[in-house]
Design a protein around this motif. Structure first.
Motif, short mmCIF file in Angstrom:
data_model
loop_
_atom_site.label_atom_id
_atom_site.label_comp_id
_atom_site.label_asym_id
_atom_site.label_seq_id
_atom_site.Cartn_x
_atom_site.Cartn_y
_atom_site.Cartn_z
N ASP A 1 0.86 -1.18 0.00
CA ASP A 1 0.00 0.00 0.00
C ASP A 1 0.90 1.23 0.00
O ASP A 1 1.62 1.46 0.98
CB ASP A 1 -0.90 0.00 1.23
CG ASP A 1 -1.95 1.10 1.19
OD1 ASP A 1 -1.72 2.13 0.51
OD2 ASP A 1 -3.00 0.96 1.83
N PRO A 2 0.88 2.04 -1.04
CA PRO A 2 1.75 3.23 -1.09
C PRO A 2 1.58 4.15 0.11
O PRO A 2 2.54 4.83 0.51
CB PRO A 2 1.30 3.93 -2.39
CG PRO A 2 0.78 2.83 -3.24
CD PRO A 2 0.10 1.87 -2.29
N ASP A 3 0.39 4.17 0.71
CA ASP A 3 0.16 5.02 1.88
C ASP A 3 0.96 4.56 3.10
O ASP A 3 1.14 5.33 4.06
CB ASP A 3 -1.33 5.06 2.24
CG ASP A 3 -2.12 5.90 1.23
OD1 ASP A 3 -1.50 6.70 0.52
OD2 ASP A 3 -3.35 5.73 1.17
N TYR A 4 1.44 3.32 3.09
CA TYR A 4 2.24 2.83 4.22
C TYR A 4 3.51 3.68 4.39
O TYR A 4 3.98 3.89 5.51
CB TYR A 4 2.64 1.37 4.01
CG TYR A 4 1.54 0.36 4.26
CD1 TYR A 4 0.28 0.76 4.70
CD2 TYR A 4 1.76 -1.00 4.06
CE1 TYR A 4 -0.72 -0.16 4.94
CE2 TYR A 4 0.76 -1.94 4.30
CZ TYR A 4 -0.47 -1.51 4.73
OH TYR A 4 -1.46 -2.43 4.98
N LEU A 5 4.05 4.15 3.27
CA LEU A 5 5.27 4.96 3.33
C LEU A 5 5.01 6.28 4.05
O LEU A 5 5.90 6.80 4.74
CB LEU A 5 5.80 5.22 1.93
CG LEU A 5 6.17 3.98 1.10
CD1 LEU A 5 6.78 4.40 -0.24
CD2 LEU A 5 7.14 3.08 1.85
#
Length: 251
Positions: free
Chosen positions: A34-38
């Motif tokens: 999930d890109p939002d994890y970054l």
């Protein structure tokens, strides 16, 4: 975002001595999930807020929303936090996990792991200086193969990148070519003449050198096979002459 297609991906396991490589792999893993994890490991936990409008005495400001007022999207953002913490802990052995067990957020775990493995800011500054020095003095080792030299140089570049030090394409290409032994001088001259080192990638430079290296090895193997074949024929001829000599004596 659905993560079903990534469920089979293996979580990178941290070895303290290999932290820089683990960091890159873990960032790739988190982004794939999930890109939002970054955002969570960079900015900290997501906290739903709402705007309180300006009054005569109080300016417009934000306040934390009550859990009962969270939207479905906000709930999904908040739930990312325990998922990331679980991923990070799953990548650690018992010793490292115990060192971050008290951390309250994924960002705190991430930052603590970096300090544990890379040291404080001053230690990282010293490491950066040492890596830069290693880059400046980079050279081939005795009897080191082309591939081993390339792998070592690539590892050095990756380590430098992790301490925020990157070199221009031409600089790294030139550094790598200069590190090669004298036997490569002719081929290096060809590459310098035919290609723009500002635009050709290090992988492409290595690929051209590797192709030449394989061709040389093939020629050597061909000569070696031919020499072995000649030597074998010579031995067979000698044996044949010996047998004929023995047969003649028996008669």
């Amino acid at each position: 975002m659905s993560t079903t297609k990534y469920e089979s991906m293996k979580i990178p396991i941290l070895k303290k001595s290999e932290y820089p490589t683990w960091k890159v792999k873990m960032l790739m893993y988190l982004e794939a999930m999930d890109p939002d994890y970054l955002d969570r490991i960079r900015d900290g936990p997501y906290i739903p807020t709402r705007i309180v409008e300006r009054t005569d005495t109080v300016p417009e400001h934000y306040v934390v929303k009550a859990k009962s007022d969270w939207t479905p999207e906000e709930k999904a953002h908040v739930l990312r936090e325990p998922k990331i913490k679980n991923i990070l802990h799953s990548s650690l052995d018992a010793v490292m996990s115990n060192r971050v067990i008290a951390c309250k957020s994924a960002k705190e775990i991430w930052d603590t792991l970096e300090t544990q493995c890379q040291g404080s800011a001053s230690v990282k500054k010293n490491r950066r200086a040492l890596l830069i020095q290693e880059y400046e003095q980079f050279d081939a080792r005795p009897d080191e193969s082309l591939t081993d030299l390339y792998d070592r140089f690539l590892t050095l570049l990756n380590s430098l990148s992790l301490v925020d030090k990157e070199y221009e394409t031409k600089d790294s290409n030139t550094k790598f070519l200069r590190a090669l032994p004298e036997e490569w001088d002719t081929h290096i001259s060809i590459i310098r003449h035919e290609y723009d080192l500002n635009t050709v990638s290090l992988d492409e430079v290595y690929g051209m050198l590797r192709t030449h290296d394989l061709e040389v090895q093939q020629r050597k193997n061909k000569k070696s096979s031919k020499a072995k074949s000649i030597a074998l024929k010579a031995r067979l001829n000698q044996k044949e002459k010996l047998w004929r000599s023995l047969e003649g004596k028996q008669e």
